[in-house]
Write a protein that holds these residues in place. Sequence first.
Motif, PDB file in Angstrom:
ATOM      1  N   UNK A 258      14.386   0.811  -4.842  1.00 56.41           N
ATOM      2  CA  UNK A 258      14.323   1.970  -3.945  1.00 56.41           C
ATOM      3  C   UNK A 258      15.668   2.286  -3.293  1.00 56.41           C
ATOM      4  N   UNK A 259      16.712   1.584  -3.716  1.00 52.30           N
ATOM      5  CA  UNK A 259      18.065   1.799  -3.203  1.00 52.30           C
ATOM      6  C   UNK A 259      18.132   1.667  -1.681  1.00 52.30           C
ATOM      7  N   UNK A 260      17.502   0.615  -1.181  1.00 52.23           N
ATOM      8  CA  UNK A 260      17.496   0.319   0.252  1.00 52.23           C
ATOM      9  C   UNK A 260      18.532  -0.773   0.503  1.00 52.23           C
ATOM     10  N   UNK A 261      19.480  -0.457   1.353  1.00 58.02           N
ATOM     11  CA  UNK A 261      20.563  -1.400   1.637  1.00 58.02           C
ATOM     12  C   UNK A 261      20.110  -2.508   2.578  1.00 58.02           C
ATOM     13  N   UNK A 262      20.650  -3.690   2.345  1.00 57.73           N
ATOM     14  CA  UNK A 262      20.333  -4.840   3.198  1.00 57.73           C
ATOM     15  C   UNK A 262      20.737  -4.567   4.649  1.00 57.73           C
ATOM     16  N   UNK A 263      21.834  -3.867   4.859  1.00 53.73           N
ATOM     17  CA  UNK A 263      22.285  -3.568   6.228  1.00 53.73           C
ATOM     18  C   UNK A 263      21.266  -2.701   6.964  1.00 53.73           C
ATOM     19  N   UNK A 264      20.578  -1.794   6.266  1.00 51.95           N
ATOM     20  CA  UNK A 264      19.551  -0.971   6.911  1.00 51.95           C
ATOM     21  C   UNK A 264      18.385  -1.835   7.362  1.00 51.95           C
ATOM     22  N   UNK A 265      18.028  -2.804   6.519  1.00 47.10           N
ATOM     23  CA  UNK A 265      16.936  -3.720   6.853  1.00 47.10           C
ATOM     24  C   UNK A 265      17.318  -4.533   8.085  1.00 47.10           C
ATOM     25  N   UNK A 266      18.526  -5.054   8.087  1.00 39.66           N
ATOM     26  CA  UNK A 266      18.999  -5.853   9.212  1.00 39.66           C
ATOM     27  C   UNK A 266      19.027  -5.028  10.497  1.00 39.66           C
TER      28      UNK A 266
END
Length: 83
Positions: free
Chosen positions: A16-24
């Motif tokens: 889904x092209x979700x960045x780890x930084x967005x999750x963090x």
Amino acid sequence: MQLTFTRHAFRVMTERLIREEWVEQAVAAPELRMPDPNDPEVERFFRRVPRRGDRVLRVAVNTRVVPWRVVSVFFDRGMRGEL
């Protein structure tokens, strides 16, 4: 904040092209945080992602383990306009 990720979470983030930084960011500074109604060990963290048109990212996290474990991640269409 230290997080671990399940294989499922990594897979869907890649798909889904979700960045780890967005999750963090969602976990560190959520706009909304609530318990998961289906699992008492999991909490849901919500945050808008400006780089994705302010879509709302939902991050499901097992907060009963150390470090916290990200279980699932997705853009929650049902939360659009709620934050």
